[in-house]
Design an enzyme around this catalytic site. Structure first.
Site, PDB file in Angstrom:
ATOM      1  CB  ILE A   1      -3.987 -14.047   5.204  1.00  0.00           C
ATOM      2  CG1 ILE A   1      -4.628 -12.760   4.663  1.00  0.00           C
ATOM      3  CG2 ILE A   1      -2.649 -14.303   4.509  1.00  0.00           C
ATOM      4  CD1 ILE A   1      -3.870 -11.479   4.993  1.00  0.00           C
TER       5      ILE A   1
ATOM      6  CB  THR B   1       3.099 -12.075   5.058  1.00  0.00           C
ATOM      7  OG1 THR B   1       2.231 -13.116   5.552  1.00  0.00           O
ATOM      8  CG2 THR B   1       4.075 -12.648   4.061  1.00  0.00           C
ATOM      9  CB  SER B   2       1.484 -10.913  10.465  1.00  0.00           C
ATOM     10  OG  SER B   2       2.619 -11.119  11.299  1.00  0.00           O
ATOM     11  NE  ARG B   3       0.555  -4.015  10.210  1.00  0.00           N
ATOM     12  CZ  ARG B   3      -0.011  -4.286   9.038  1.00  0.00           C
ATOM     13  NH1 ARG B   3       0.500  -5.211   8.231  1.00  0.00           N
ATOM     14  NH2 ARG B   3      -1.076  -3.613   8.639  1.00  0.00           N
TER      15      ARG B   3
ATOM     16  CD  GLU C   1       7.140  -2.790   7.823  1.00  0.00           C
ATOM     17  OE1 GLU C   1       6.408  -2.012   7.168  1.00  0.00           O
ATOM     18  OE2 GLU C   1       6.874  -3.974   7.996  1.00  0.00           O
TER      19      GLU C   1
ATOM     20  CG  HIS D   1       4.651  -4.037   4.660  1.00  0.00           C
ATOM     21  ND1 HIS D   1       4.441  -3.528   5.917  1.00  0.00           N
ATOM     22  CD2 HIS D   1       3.518  -4.723   4.362  1.00  0.00           C
ATOM     23  CE1 HIS D   1       3.236  -3.873   6.356  1.00  0.00           C
ATOM     24  NE2 HIS D   1       2.649  -4.601   5.425  1.00  0.00           N
TER      25      HIS D   1
ATOM     26  CB  ALA E   1       2.521  -9.741   1.528  1.00  0.00           C
TER      27      ALA E   1
HETATM   28  C1  GLV Z   1      -0.863  -4.739   4.819  1.00  0.00           C
HETATM   29  O1  GLV Z   1       0.034  -5.053   5.541  1.00  0.00           O
HETATM   30  C2  GLV Z   1      -2.201  -4.602   5.267  1.00  0.00           C
HETATM   31  O2  GLV Z   1      -2.445  -4.654   6.483  1.00  0.00           O
HETATM   32  O3  GLV Z   1      -3.089  -4.421   4.412  1.00  0.00           O
END
Ligand code: GLV
Length: 326
Positions: free
Chosen positions: A158, A235-237, A266, A285, A287
């Site tokens: 990513i 957009t990770s954790r 979350e 969450h 993305a």
């Molecule tokens: C989403 O956050 C995933 O890990 O697929």
């Protein structure tokens, strides 16, 4: 011969469930909210397989409650919700869904970056609040993206996909990664230390998995190192950022803004101070949430599950050391 039984912790797109029905009997949790931990633990008692989501905590005691479990298939690329060490001890392969969500997630990271930089959520609120009375030279002026410097922390699929998008905006890309320098250069980036990346970047985007090492990787010291005009994208954790430190940095103007797809915890509590800030854009969450990608993720989770039931190597396995034949 009796068919394998599988528990699926949420309703999945129909194509995935159709494929599943050809191979096993399964029960799908029908509610919108995730099944409680105790319910999953009870359900796996007589099951051979489990398809779970990132909202489900899957640990050793839960695995022990399912002595017949042959495979755990997580419908996500991240798998910090699964205790992989416990799965290893029990010889259970764990599947995840990498690759199919790469471009969709990178699109979204760039969308967050642009939205915060150009203050789009603030601008829509401006109209809703009845404030648009004229064109004005300085109202809602934001930051340019073209020609800026983007720091990418973590350079897996990513992170690299984000670098490809940045190239189209003539953005300089700095990368903090364990990957070799040659690989970073080939992808158009410059490998630097985290400290240099934080000091030099106009935008910092996080693409590391959630581990003990990355927990609160971005805290007070890191935020202080960033430019006062910098924007942080995650957009990770959620746990990769210390939320209290981020709140203070945004409130005190130590950085300009943040775009968060993920939070700790979350869902974010409605009284979380981050939600009071105009310069913090928070979304729930999503993305990887395009229809096509979520369908592919579900199909991939099913493919991993079926392979595990048959005793075959999972197409995408996070603990290949327990795979048959390895
Ligand atoms: C989403 O956050 C995933 O890990 O697929």
């Amino acid at each position: 011969m009796s068919r394998d039984k599988v528990f699926v912790t949420r309703q999945l797109p129909p194509t995935a469930l159709e494929r599943l029905s050809a191979h096993c009997d399964f029960e799908v949790w029908q509610e919108f909210m995730p099944p409680p931990y105790e319910v999953i633990r009870e359900k796996v008692g007589d099951q051979s397989g489990l398809i779970c989501l990132l909202t489900d905590r899957i640990d050793g005691p839960l695995m022990d409650a399912g002595p017949g479990l042959k495979v755990i298939s997580n419908m996500a690329v991240g798998f910090d919700n699964v205790d992989v060490a416990a799965a290893n001890e029990r010889g259970i392969p764990v599947g995840n869904t990498p690759g199919v969500l790469t471009e969709t997630t990178a699109d979204f990271a760039f969308a967050l970056l642009m939205a915060v930089a150009r203050r789009i959520p603030e601008a829509t609120r401006y109209i809703a609040d009845g404030k648009w009375r004229t064109w004005h030279p300085t109202v809602l002026a934001g930051q340019d993206i073209f020609g800026a410097t983007l720091g990418i922390v973590g350079f897996g699929r990513i992170g690299q996909a984000l670098a490809r998008r940045a190239a189209g905006f003539n953005v300089r890309v700095l990368v903090d990664t364990l990957e070799p320098e040659a690989e970073v250069s080939a992808a158009g980036g410059e490998k630097v230390s985290l400290d240099e990346l934080l000091r030099e970047s106009d935008y910092v985007s996080l693409h590391v998995p959630m581990t003990d090492d990355t927990h609160h990787l971005i805290g007070k010291a890191e935020l202080t190192a960033m430019k006062p005009t910098a924007i942080l994208i995650n957009t990770s954790r959620g746990g990769v950022i210390d939320p209290s430190a981020l709140y203070e940095a945004l409130r005190d103007g130590e950085i300009l803004g943040a775009g968060l797809d993920v939070t700790e915890p979350e869902p974010i509590a409605l009284d979380d101070p981050l939600l009071t800030l105009d310069n913090c854009l928070i979304v729930p969450h999503i993305a990887s949430a395009s229809v096509a990608t979520r369908t592919k993720m579900a199909e991939m989770a099913v493919a991993n599950l079926i392979a595990g039931l048959r005793g075959l190597p999972l197409p995408t396995c996070v603990n290949p050391e327990v795979q048959p034949g390895t």
